[in-house]
Design an enzyme around this catalytic site. Structure first.
Site, PDB file in Angstrom:
ATOM      1  N   HIS A   1      -7.664   8.073  -7.562  1.00 45.12           N
ATOM      2  CA  HIS A   1      -7.705   6.640  -7.236  1.00 45.12           C
ATOM      3  C   HIS A   1      -7.955   5.818  -8.498  1.00 45.12           C
ATOM      4  O   HIS A   1      -7.197   4.895  -8.815  1.00 45.12           O
ATOM      5  CB  HIS A   1      -8.809   6.388  -6.193  1.00 45.12           C
ATOM      6  CG  HIS A   1      -8.947   4.954  -5.791  1.00 45.12           C
ATOM      7  ND1 HIS A   1      -8.436   4.463  -4.615  1.00 45.12           N
ATOM      8  CD2 HIS A   1      -9.534   3.901  -6.405  1.00 45.12           C
ATOM      9  CE1 HIS A   1      -8.693   3.167  -4.527  1.00 45.12           C
ATOM     10  NE2 HIS A   1      -9.369   2.799  -5.600  1.00 45.12           N
ATOM     11  N   GLU A   2      -9.017   6.159  -9.221  1.00 51.55           N
ATOM     12  CA  GLU A   2      -9.366   5.384 -10.415  1.00 51.55           C
ATOM     13  C   GLU A   2      -8.304   5.553 -11.501  1.00 51.55           C
ATOM     14  O   GLU A   2      -8.027   4.622 -12.249  1.00 51.55           O
ATOM     15  CB  GLU A   2     -10.751   5.779 -10.947  1.00 51.55           C
ATOM     16  CG  GLU A   2     -11.901   5.512  -9.968  1.00 51.55           C
ATOM     17  CD  GLU A   2     -11.917   4.101  -9.383  1.00 51.55           C
ATOM     18  OE1 GLU A   2     -11.447   3.163 -10.070  1.00 51.55           O
ATOM     19  OE2 GLU A   2     -12.380   3.929  -8.240  1.00 51.55           O
TER      20      GLU A   2
ATOM     21  N   HIS B   1      -5.602   3.048 -10.832  1.00 53.35           N
ATOM     22  CA  HIS B   1      -5.950   1.742 -11.413  1.00 53.35           C
ATOM     23  C   HIS B   1      -5.740   1.787 -12.926  1.00 53.35           C
ATOM     24  O   HIS B   1      -5.257   0.834 -13.530  1.00 53.35           O
ATOM     25  CB  HIS B   1      -7.423   1.411 -11.160  1.00 53.35           C
ATOM     26  CG  HIS B   1      -7.752   0.943  -9.767  1.00 53.35           C
ATOM     27  ND1 HIS B   1      -7.086  -0.093  -9.148  1.00 53.35           N
ATOM     28  CD2 HIS B   1      -8.714   1.342  -8.888  1.00 53.35           C
ATOM     29  CE1 HIS B   1      -7.635  -0.303  -7.940  1.00 53.35           C
ATOM     30  NE2 HIS B   1      -8.611   0.564  -7.755  1.00 53.35           N
TER      31      HIS B   1
ATOM     32  N   HIS C   1      -2.258   1.280 -13.913  1.00 50.96           N
ATOM     33  CA  HIS C   1      -1.892  -0.137 -13.753  1.00 50.96           C
ATOM     34  C   HIS C   1      -2.238  -0.907 -15.042  1.00 50.96           C
ATOM     35  O   HIS C   1      -1.515  -1.818 -15.439  1.00 50.96           O
ATOM     36  CB  HIS C   1      -2.680  -0.706 -12.553  1.00 50.96           C
ATOM     37  CG  HIS C   1      -2.069  -1.913 -11.912  1.00 50.96           C
ATOM     38  ND1 HIS C   1      -2.730  -2.629 -10.948  1.00 50.96           N
ATOM     39  CD2 HIS C   1      -0.884  -2.536 -12.084  1.00 50.96           C
ATOM     40  CE1 HIS C   1      -1.969  -3.641 -10.557  1.00 50.96           C
ATOM     41  NE2 HIS C   1      -0.843  -3.602 -11.227  1.00 50.96           N
TER      42      HIS C   1
HETATM   43 ZN   LIG Z   1      -9.856   0.829  -6.046  1.00 44.12          ZN
END
Ligand SMILES: [Zn+2]
Length: 695
Positions: free
Chosen positions: A479-480, A483, A486
Site C-alpha cells: 500500500h505505502e 503511494h 505515485h
Molecule cells: Zn493510503
C-alpha cells in the site's frame, strides 16, 4: 548576564538548514541537523516567503500567468525544504525537544498562511486571470494549475468582504482549538484506563500479547505485572482471542465509551460546537451545508453521490453480516453458551468461524513473508509494470541507522528518484504507516528528482533472524509503496500538482491498487519463501490465504460504511439536529437498520478523522470511493490475461501514476479504463456478491 556571555562565545557554526547541501543528490545532511536549527530556519523561511508574496501581490506590471501563478509556484522554496525535513523527523524519529518545537511551529504556520490565503490584492490578480483564462493560451497543465490555485484561495474565503473574512478567521481559530481539545480528550480517556491481567485473565491470549502487556505494565511503573490499555493494537486481539466473556464486555464497553464518559474528557459539547461552526463557515462561503462545501472540491462532487455509493454497498454488506451473525449464534450454542451474541462476542466467534471455514490463521503464513523478500517483490512488480530498477545506496545520509535508501532508475537507466524505506517500529516513531517526501518532483526550472519515503512499524526479527510480516503487514508494505510510486513516477511541471497532490477520494487509488499485486499467486509463488528452508509457499496454504481474505467482510464493511454514513449525516443535516449527539447517533443507526451486534468503527465521540481536524470531515467515505476505482482498475489487467500486461501498464503510468494533480481525476480514470468504474467490482472483491457459504 547571559547576553554578556553570548557575546563572548565564537560565532556559531552555520545553520545546515540554510546552506546548500553538498551530499549525494543534495539530500538533507541529517547528522548535522539539530533541533535548535529549526526555529531560526523557519523564521528565515517565513520571512523569505512573505517577501515573495508581497512582491507578487504588488508587482506593478499587469497580472499574467508568469508573474502571478508561476511566481507563486516558485515562492516558498526554503519553507518547503525546512518543513519536509522537520515533519519527517517529528513523525519518524522525534524527541521531546522536537515535539516542543512542533507546538510552536504549528501555531506559527497558521499565522503565516492565514494572511496569505486571505490576501485580497493577490486574490484579485488570480481571479482576473481566472476570469480571462480562455484567452491566455495556456497548456492543459497550466489551465489545471490556474483552476486549482483559484479554487484554493476562493475556498479559503479570499473573496469575502472584510466582515465575513474576520468572522471566518475567528471560526478557523476556534475550530483549530476545538480540534486539538478533541484529540487531547480522547488521549486523556485512553491514558487513564488500563486493565490488570492476572493469570486467570489471560486464557486464550497469545504469548506475544502477554509479552506486550508486560511491557505496557513496566512502562507504567508496574514491572512484573501485565496490563492492557485501550490502544486498538490491544483491544482487537483481546476481543478476538480472550475466552473470558466478562472481560471482553468490560474492554469493549470502555473502548466504545472513550470521549463519552461525562467527565472532563467528554467530547459531546465539542462536537456540537464544531458542527455549528462548520455550518456557519459553509454558509459564509455560500453553501447550504458543510458537506456541500467539502464535497464540491472532490471527485464525488455532491453529498448525493456519496450517499449513493454508500447505500449501494450497505445493503449487500448488511445482508452478509446478518447471515454471518446467525452462523456465529450457532457457534455460541455449539459452545454450550446460552446467550444472544453481543458486540463483544463478534470477533471471538468470527475467529472460530474463520478457522472452520478457511482453516487458516495468520501464524501459518508468517514464516513465508520475509520483509526483505516482500520489498524485492514490491520492486519487482514496479520493474515489470514501469521498467524501474532499484539499487541500494549506502552513501546517502539518513535520520536513523535502520533507514535504507535505494536509487531508482527508469527503463533507459536515467535517475528517477531516491526511495527511503524506514520499516521498523521504535519508540521515537508514531504508530501507523505512511508515505511522505523530502522533495517533490517538478520541472519548472529544470528537472527536480523526488526524494520519497515509506515509514512502517514492523517488528524486527529476534537474534539475527529476519523480520517476518503478517499478511496485514505485507499488504501495508505494498500500500505505502503504491503511494511511493505515485510520488516517484510523477511527471509534471509545477510543484503544487506533483505526485499525491490530488483529491482525498482519489489519493488512495494508486496505493490500494498496488495491494492487488501482493496477493497474486504468481507474485507469492516467487517471493513468499520460507525463511529457514527457502521452500515456496505450498499451493494449499496459498489458496487458503487468498480465500481467507474475503472472510468477515460483511462485518468490516458494515463497521466502515455506518461510520461514513454518520459522518455524512452530521454534515448534511442542520447543526441543530445533532445537539444531543448520543440521540442523533441512535436515530441514524436505527434508520439504516444497523445490526445490534456490530458497533460503529468510530463512535462520534472518538471519531478523530472528522473532529480532530477537518481533513476527513464529510470525507470518511474517501477510502471506499478509491476502492471502487482500484477494484475496477485491476480488472483491466485481468481482462488482458496478464497482470503485467505492457499496454495496460503504459496507460496506468500515463493516466494515473505519472499525472499527479495535473488532470481532472475522473478524466484520468476514464482515459485509463475507457469507461467509468463499475461499482460491483468492489462488492466482488470483498466477496459480497457470493453466497455466504462460499466466502
Ligand atoms: Zn493510503
Amino acid at each position: 548576564m547571559s547576553e554578556t556571555l553570548e557575546t563572548l562565545v565564537p560565532s556559531p557554526a552555520p545553520n545546515p538548514l540554510l546552506q546548500a547541501w553538498q551530499t549525494p543528490f543534495e539530500t538533507p545532511p541529517f547528522a548535522e541537523i539539530a533541533p535548535e536549527h529549526f526555529l531560526p530556519a523557519f523564521e528565515q523561511a517565513f520571512a523569505d516567503h512573505t517577501a515573495e508574496i508581497t512582491a507578487i501581490s504588488y508587482d506593478p506590471s499587469a497580472p499574467d500567468f508568469a508573474n502571478t501563478v508561476t511566481a507563486l509556484e516558485r515562492a516558498g522554496k526554503l519553507l518547503s525544504k525546512v518543513s519536509a525535513v522537520f515533519h519527517d523527523l517529528v513523525s519518524a524519529h522525534s524527541n521531546p525537544a522536537l515535539l516542543e518545537i512542533d507546538k510552536e511551529v504549528s501555531l506559527r504556520m497558521a499565522r503565516h498562511w492565514n494572511p496569505i490565503m486571505m490576501n485580497a490584492v493577490l486574490f484579485g490578480r488570480i481571479a482576473l486571470l481566472h476570469d480571462n483564462r480562455a484567452m491566455l493560451g495556456l497548456s492543459p497543465e497550466q489551465n489545471r494549475l490556474l483552476e486549482r490555485t483559484y479554487t484554493r484561495f476562493h475556498r479559503a474565503g479570499a473573496g469575502l468582504d472584510e466582515a465575513a473574512k474576520s468572522r471566518m478567521a475567528e471560526i478557523n481559530e476556534r475550530l483549530a482549538h476545538l480540534g486539538t481539545a478533541f484529540s487531547h480528550h480522547l488521549l486523556g480517556d485512553e491514558q487513564e484506563w488500563f486493565l490488570e491481567l492476572g493469570e486467570a485473565d489471560c486464557d486464550g491470549l497469545s504469548d506475544s500479547f502477554i509479552a506486550a502487556a508486560k511491557a505496557a505494565a513496566s512502562e507504567r511503573g508496574m514491572a512484573g505485572k501485565a496490563i492492557m490499555t485501550l490502544s486498538r493494537s490491544f483491544v482487537e486481539p483481546f476481543l478476538k482471542t480472550s475466552t473470558r466473556r466478562d472481560l471482553r464486555e468490560k474492554v469493549f464497553k470502555a473502548f466504545t465509551a472513550r470521549g463519552d464518559n461525562n467527565n472532563d474528557n467528554d467530547n459531546n459539547t465539542a462536537i456540537v460546537e464544531i458542527l455549528s461552526l462548520r455550518e456557519e463557515s459553509a454558509k459564509l462561503l455560500g453553501f447550504p451545508t458543510f458537506a456541500a462545501y467539502r464535497l464540491e472540491d472532490s471527485m464525488a462532487k455532491t453529498p448525493e453521490a456519496v450517499r449513493g455509493l454508500l447505500e449501494r454497498v450497505w445493503k449487500p454488506a448488511r445482508a452478509r453480516a446478518l447471515a454471518d451473525r446467525d452462523a456465529l449464534q450457532g457457534l455460541v450454542a455449539e459452545d454450550g453458551g446460552n446467550f444472544a451474541l453481543a458486540p463483544w462476542d463478534w470477533r471471538y466467534y468470527a475467529e472460530k468461524l474463520r478457522q472452520r471455514r478457511a482453516n487458516f490463521d495468520d501464524a501459518a503464513i508468517k514464516p513465508y513473508l520475509v520483509l526483505d523478500h516482500m520489498i524485492d517483490a514490491a520492486f519487482d512488480c514496479a520493474h515489470r509494470l514501469f521498467g524501474l530498477s532499484f539499487s541500494e545506496r549506502k552513501d546517502v545520509p539518513v535520520w536513523h541507522p535502520d533507514v535504507r535508501v535505494w536509487e531508482v532508475t527508469d527503463g533507459t537507466g536515467q535517475h528517477k528518484a531516491l526511495f527511503y524505506g524506514d520499516y521498523f517500529a521504535r519508540a521515537s516513531k508514531r504508530s501507523g504507516a505512511w508515505m511522505t517526501s523530502l522533495r517533490d518532483q517538478q520541472k519548472l526550472d529544470g528537472a527536480v528528482a523526488p526524494l520519497i519515503i515509506n515509514v512502517c512499524n514492523f517488528s524486527k526479527g529476534a537474534d539475527g533472524e529476519p523480520s517476518l510480516l503478517s499478511p496485514d503487514d505485507a499488504r501495508t508494505l505494498f500500500h505505502e509503496f503504491g503511494h511511493g510510486l505515485h510520488g516517484m513516477l510523477s511527471d509534471v511541471t509545477y510543484p503544487s500538482l506533483s505526485g499525491t497532490s490530488v483529491f482525498t477520494d482519489f489519493v488512495e487509488l494508486p496505493s490500494q491498487l498496488y495491494e492487488h499485486w501482493q496477493e497474486q499467486p504468481q507474485v507469492l509463488r516467487q517471493f513468499a519463501r520460507h525463511y529457514q528452508t527457502g521452500e515456496p509457499l505450498p499451493d494449499d496454504l496459498l489458496k487458503r490465504f487468498i480465500a481467507a481474505r474475503k472472510f468477515n467482510q460483511g462485518f468490516a464493511t458494515v463497521e466502515f460504511v455506518s461510520s461514513a454514513l454518520i459522518d455524512l449525516e452530521f454534515h448534511t443535516q442542520p447543526a441543530s439536529a445533532s445537539r444531543d449527539v448520543r440521540a442523533f447517533e441512535r436515530n441514524e443507526l436505527e434508520k439504516i437498520g444497523m445490526p445490534a451486534e456490530i458497533s460503529l468503527r468510530h463512535r462520534p465521540q472518538q471519531f478523530g478523522h472528522i473532529f480532530s481536524g477537518d481533513h476527513y470531515a464529510a470525507g470518511y467515505y474517501s477510502y471506499m470511493w478509491s476502492e471502487v476505482m482500484d477494484a475496477d482498475a485491476f480488472g483491466a489487467f485481468e481482462e488482458a490475461g496478464d497482470i503485467f500486461d505492457p499496454a495496460v501498464a503504459k496507460r496506468l503510468y500515463d493516466d494515473i501514476y505519472s499525472s499527479g494533480g495535473s488532470r481532472d481525476p475522473e478524466d484520468a480514470y476514464i482515459a485509463f479504463r475507457g469507461r467509468e468504474p463499475e461499482p460491483d467490482a468492489l462488492l466482488r472483491r470483498r466477496g459480497l456478491l457470493e453466497t455466504p457459504e462460499a466466502a
